[in-house]
Design a protein around this motif. Structure first.
Motif, PDB file in Angstrom:
ATOM      1  N   ASP A 167       2.517   8.865   7.582  1.00  0.00           N
ATOM      2  CA  ASP A 167       2.045   7.737   8.392  1.00  0.00           C
ATOM      3  C   ASP A 167       3.207   6.939   8.933  1.00  0.00           C
ATOM      4  OD1 ASP A 167       2.795   5.578   6.534  1.00  0.00           O
ATOM      5  OD2 ASP A 167       1.208   6.386   5.227  1.00  0.00           O
TER       6      ASP A 167
ATOM      7  N   LYS B 219      -4.702   2.389   4.782  1.00  0.00           N
ATOM      8  CA  LYS B 219      -4.580   1.057   4.194  1.00  0.00           C
ATOM      9  C   LYS B 219      -3.272   0.386   4.615  1.00  0.00           C
ATOM     10  CE  LYS B 219      -5.859   0.687  -0.419  1.00  0.00           C
ATOM     11  NZ  LYS B 219      -5.630   0.467  -1.806  1.00  0.00           N
TER      12      LYS B 219
ATOM     13  N   LEU C  40      -2.679   7.090  -6.715  1.00  0.00           N
ATOM     14  CA  LEU C  40      -1.572   8.055  -6.749  1.00  0.00           C
ATOM     15  C   LEU C  40      -1.422   8.723  -8.112  1.00  0.00           C
ATOM     16  CD1 LEU C  40       1.167   6.309  -4.579  1.00  0.00           C
ATOM     17  CD2 LEU C  40      -0.228   8.286  -4.012  1.00  0.00           C
TER      18      LEU C  40
ATOM     19  N   ASN D  68      -4.771   5.774   1.652  1.00  0.00           N
ATOM     20  CA  ASN D  68      -3.594   4.905   1.514  1.00  0.00           C
ATOM     21  C   ASN D  68      -2.913   4.718   2.861  1.00  0.00           C
ATOM     22  OD1 ASN D  68      -3.812   4.237  -1.128  1.00  0.00           O
ATOM     23  ND2 ASN D  68      -2.342   5.773  -1.893  1.00  0.00           N
TER      24      ASN D  68
ATOM     25  N   GLN E 197       1.382  -1.023  -8.493  1.00  0.00           N
ATOM     26  CA  GLN E 197       1.240  -1.376  -7.075  1.00  0.00           C
ATOM     27  C   GLN E 197       2.516  -2.059  -6.611  1.00  0.00           C
ATOM     28  OE1 GLN E 197      -2.380  -3.765  -7.356  1.00  0.00           O
ATOM     29  NE2 GLN E 197      -3.384  -2.255  -6.030  1.00  0.00           N
ATOM     30  N   VAL E 198       2.922  -1.713  -5.396  1.00  0.00           N
ATOM     31  CA  VAL E 198       4.053  -2.432  -4.816  1.00  0.00           C
ATOM     32  C   VAL E 198       3.486  -3.760  -4.337  1.00  0.00           C
ATOM     33  CG1 VAL E 198       5.814  -2.412  -3.012  1.00  0.00           C
ATOM     34  CG2 VAL E 198       5.054  -0.251  -4.053  1.00  0.00           C
TER      35      VAL E 198
ATOM     36  N   THR F 214      -6.637  -0.496  -6.899  1.00  0.00           N
ATOM     37  CA  THR F 214      -6.474  -0.607  -8.350  1.00  0.00           C
ATOM     38  C   THR F 214      -5.128  -0.078  -8.834  1.00  0.00           C
ATOM     39  OG1 THR F 214      -7.526   1.528  -8.483  1.00  0.00           O
ATOM     40  CG2 THR F 214      -8.931  -0.405  -8.827  1.00  0.00           C
ATOM     41  N   GLY F 215      -4.398   0.580  -7.951  1.00  0.00           N
ATOM     42  CA  GLY F 215      -3.130   1.189  -8.393  1.00  0.00           C
ATOM     43  C   GLY F 215      -3.380   2.473  -9.161  1.00  0.00           C
TER      44      GLY F 215
HETATM   45  P1  ADP Z   1      -3.864   1.463  -4.669  1.00  0.00           P
HETATM   46  O1  ADP Z   1      -5.283   1.590  -5.093  1.00  0.00           O
HETATM   47  O2  ADP Z   1      -3.237   0.173  -5.008  1.00  0.00           O
HETATM   48  O3  ADP Z   1      -3.619   1.927  -3.290  1.00  0.00           O
HETATM   49  P2  ADP Z   1      -2.339   3.767  -5.286  1.00  0.00           P
HETATM   50  O4  ADP Z   1      -1.965   4.393  -6.583  1.00  0.00           O
HETATM   51  O5  ADP Z   1      -3.063   4.630  -4.328  1.00  0.00           O
HETATM   52  O6  ADP Z   1      -3.138   2.455  -5.601  1.00  0.00           O
HETATM   53  O7  ADP Z   1      -1.031   3.244  -4.595  1.00  0.00           O
HETATM   54  C1  ADP Z   1      -0.164   2.496  -5.338  1.00  0.00           C
HETATM   55  C2  ADP Z   1       0.681   1.628  -4.446  1.00  0.00           C
HETATM   56  O8  ADP Z   1       1.554   2.438  -3.650  1.00  0.00           O
HETATM   57  C3  ADP Z   1      -0.081   0.873  -3.433  1.00  0.00           C
HETATM   58  O9  ADP Z   1      -0.582  -0.320  -3.947  1.00  0.00           O
HETATM   59  C4  ADP Z   1       0.984   0.626  -2.364  1.00  0.00           C
HETATM   60  O10 ADP Z   1       1.764  -0.449  -2.720  1.00  0.00           O
HETATM   61  C5  ADP Z   1       1.822   1.874  -2.416  1.00  0.00           C
HETATM   62  N1  ADP Z   1       1.392   2.892  -1.374  1.00  0.00           N
HETATM   63  C6  ADP Z   1       0.644   3.974  -1.563  1.00  0.00           C
HETATM   64  N2  ADP Z   1       0.527   4.708  -0.421  1.00  0.00           N
HETATM   65  C7  ADP Z   1       1.260   4.032   0.520  1.00  0.00           C
HETATM   66  C8  ADP Z   1       1.506   4.259   1.935  1.00  0.00           C
HETATM   67  N3  ADP Z   1       1.033   5.334   2.585  1.00  0.00           N
HETATM   68  N4  ADP Z   1       2.279   3.373   2.573  1.00  0.00           N
HETATM   69  C9  ADP Z   1       2.794   2.284   1.912  1.00  0.00           C
HETATM   70  N5  ADP Z   1       2.562   2.020   0.605  1.00  0.00           N
HETATM   71  C10 ADP Z   1       1.795   2.874  -0.085  1.00  0.00           C
END
Ligand code: ADP
Length: 628
Positions: A555, A531, A590, A528, A574-575, A586-587
């Protein structure tokens, strides 16, 4: 010498009494000076006896006087003493007392002469008449009083008994009871008790006031009297007996008994009722609290709450509502609709109850307070809330799943298209370099596809509740270094600084946990970070905190707005950012991390600032293992 009353020296005239002298043979009566005055003569006179009787004596007393005189004539009595009523004379004389004695007899022994005295007793008689009149009035009053009135002499015998008293005893009139003690008047123990009570008052000179006593009437029915017995005294201050007054309170007693019985009935009814019952006054102060209510609020009945405000039992969040309901109920003639309110018991535990409040009225119809009945609906409320939560969750899941389907289909289609496309291009490809680049693309996309499918499998295992942990002992530093090596290439490709800080020496960093899950958690977080970070750095590592290790992945990426912090761990959440669109996903990452961290006995959270970066933290239990 033939002495006459006229000849008596004036010496006697100093007496108020007059003297008279009756000459029987000649029917002449001579009156002394005083006697003459009594009958209105200035001088002593001698009158004809018959004439005098006719002019002076009241017709009702003529016979009486005649009989009395005859008794003397016939020598039946020695001295005559009679009180005689007169006709109304001018000087007010009404009553006289005549005393007489024969002073001479003829040779046959018949009286020839009588001497007597005459006394004016009009005043005394008048007083006596007055007394008699008063006595009659008093007697009438006493007899007509609705209470028993009696008098008892110092031996405990009745000397007066009014009509009500006779009635209670069952006697026709007073004569049946006069002279008798209570023992003779009432059967058995009742009589004995009555007599003993009477004698107690007389002997000890102590009044008994408002004493409740029972007896059986002539029909054997139990009767109750409210009795007062007061001693009375003779002129010499010695006790002469007692005067008693008794009020028949049988009806009040039976009413009282009925009230007690009905009170017991309703109290039992209230107390066996599974619902708590409280009665309050107009201000909400409690005047009755049922056993169940005490129990519900975990208060012992010995710590009476009577007089305290019922609102003390209401939880602060329901206070306003409870007061409004109270006021509303006071204005109603019948109970308003039940309400659901939150209460708080003496142990500070809150619970829900459905309350019905009903106004109470006195006999004039005035509202006196409220009756509050309530039953615990905590379980129902909980079920309701769970149902609402489940419904919300289902709705949310529904939304998220729709999003997922769109997202997943997109996420799967992208690598699939690449794989299919480049695989078909492989067949037409002749140059090795070109072929290698195609193979590399296919491999990357296959990896991406695999990771998506693996996430989907993981989340479905988590949701099915079938995830298991496989704990082993391993060195956490070694694992983290492996991850560092794995990601350092990617970091240099993206021109990002990657740094690892281990919090314990290698000798002390052995941990017992599920290694695969730990790697998955950290990889997810690092992925993440890559990403969502364009420039800057990614730090990861751990610090020991008590019996836990606190891991972090930090990060300098785009950051996450505060409002998303709690939702971010939900599946498929997902944000919405151009980056997450751009990089896909896929959201699920986490929510998988959270489930794994919790499975391993820790918890996960984050701190983040939009535009500055994000740090994810999670803890895992750490039991120090001493080095061999
Ligand atoms: P995804 O597969 O969409 O990354 P996650 O459950 O891992 O699904 O994350 C959910 C959402 O949380 C992400 O789509 C993103 O919007 C936000 N997110 C997760 N980790 C970070 C990060 N390190 N910095 C910014 N946004 C994050």
């Amino acid at each position: 010498m033939n002495l006459s009353i006229m000849d008596i020296p004036l010496l006697f005239d100093d007496l108020s009494d007059g003297l008279w002298d009756l000459d029987i043979k000649n029917h002449l009566i001579s009156l002394s000076h005083n006697a003459s005055k009594l009958f209105g003569h200035k001088q002593p006179v001698t009158l004809n006896r018959k004439e005098m009787v006719n002019t002076c004596i009241h017709k009702d007393h003529k016979n009486k006087l005649h009989n009395e005189i005859n008794s003397l004539f016939e020598n039946r009595i020695d001295v005559m003493d009679a009180e005689i009523k007169l006709k109304s004379l001018k000087n007010g004389l009404k009553w006289i007392r005549l005393k007489a004695k024969t002073i001479s007899w003829d040779s046959n022994g018949n009286p020839t002469r009588i001497w007597g005295t005459v006394t004016d007793i009009s005043k005394r008689k008048k007083a006596e008449e007055e007394i008699e009149k008063e006595r009659k009035i008093l007697r009438t009053i006493i007899d007509n009083l609705p209470v028993t009135v009696y008098a008892i002499d110092k031996n405990g015998r009745k000397i007066l008994s009014n009509r009500a008293d006779c009635e209670i005893i069952g006697a026709k009139d007073e004569s049946e009871v006069i002279g008798k003690t209570d023992i003779e008047l009432f059967p058995g123990k009742v009589g004995e008790r009555g007599h003993n009570d009477n004698m107690y008052v007389i002997v000890n000179n102590k009044p008994v006031v408002n004493h409740e006593e029972y007896f059986l009437d002539k029909n054997g029915n139990e009767k109750w009297l409210l009795t007062s017995k007061i001693p009375f005294f003779k002129g010499d201050n010695r006790i002469a007996g007692l005067v008693g007054i008794g009020m028949d309170i049988t009806e009040q007693k039976s009413l009282q008994q009925k009230v007690v019985e009905s009170e017991t009935f309703y109290r039992t009814l209230v107390n066996i009722n599974p619902e708590g019952v409280v009665v309050t006054d107009l201000e909400g102060k409690m005047t009755f609290i049922s056993e169940k209510a005490y129990k519900k609020f975990k208060i012992s009945e010995t710590e009476s709450q009577i007089g305290k405000s019922v609102f003390d039992w209401v939880a602060p969040e329901s206070s306003e509502l409870a007061k409004a309901y109270f006021v509303e109920a006071l204005g109603f003639k019948k109970p308003p609709k039940p309400r659901e309110l939150k209460f708080i018991n003496s142990e500070d535990v809150k619970f829900w109850a459905e309350i019905t409040v009903s106004p109470l009225f006195d006999y004039t119809g005035k509202t006196t307070g409220l009756m509050v009945i309530g039953h615990d609906i905590t379980d129902r409320k909980k079920a309701e809330q769970e149902l609402i939560a489940a419904k919300n969750k289902a709705e949310e899941n529904d939304k998220l799943k729709t999003a997922l389907l769109q997202n997943i289909s997109h996420e799967i289609r992208t690598p699939m298209n690449a794989i299919v496309g480049f695989t078909s291009m492989l067949t037409e490809c002749e140059e090795k370099q070109e072929m290698d680049s195609y193979i590399s693309i296919i491999q990357n996309n296959t990896q991406q596809l695999l990771s998506i499918i693996s996430d989907l499998v993981d989340i479905s295992t988590i949701e099915a509740g079938t995830i298991r942990k496989n704990e082993t002992t391993f060195n956490v530093n070694t694992i983290l270094r492996g991850l560092y090596n794995q990601y350092s290439i990617k970091a240099s490709e993206k021109r990002l600084v990657l740094d690892l800080k281990v919090g314990l020496s290698d000798q002390k960093s052995s941990i017992i946990t599920d290694q695969t899950r730990l790697i998955q958690i950290i990889s997810n977080l690092i992925n993440n970070s890559f990403k969502f970070t364009r420039e800057g750095s990614i730090y990861f590592g751990y610090v020991p905190k008590g019996s836990f290790l606190e891991f972090y992945v930090s990060d300098t990426g785009i950051g996450i707005a505060e409002e998303h912090h709690s939702a971010i761990f939900k599946s498929f959440y997902q944000v919405e950012t151009s980056l997450s669109r751009k990089y896909g996903g896929t959201g699920l990452g986490l929510s998988i991390c959270k489930a794994y961290v919790e499975l391993l006995g820790g918890h996960i959270w984050l701190t983040s600032k939009v535009g500055e970066g994000t740090t994810f933290y999670f803890t895992l239990p750490f039991n120090r293992i001493s080095p061999h």
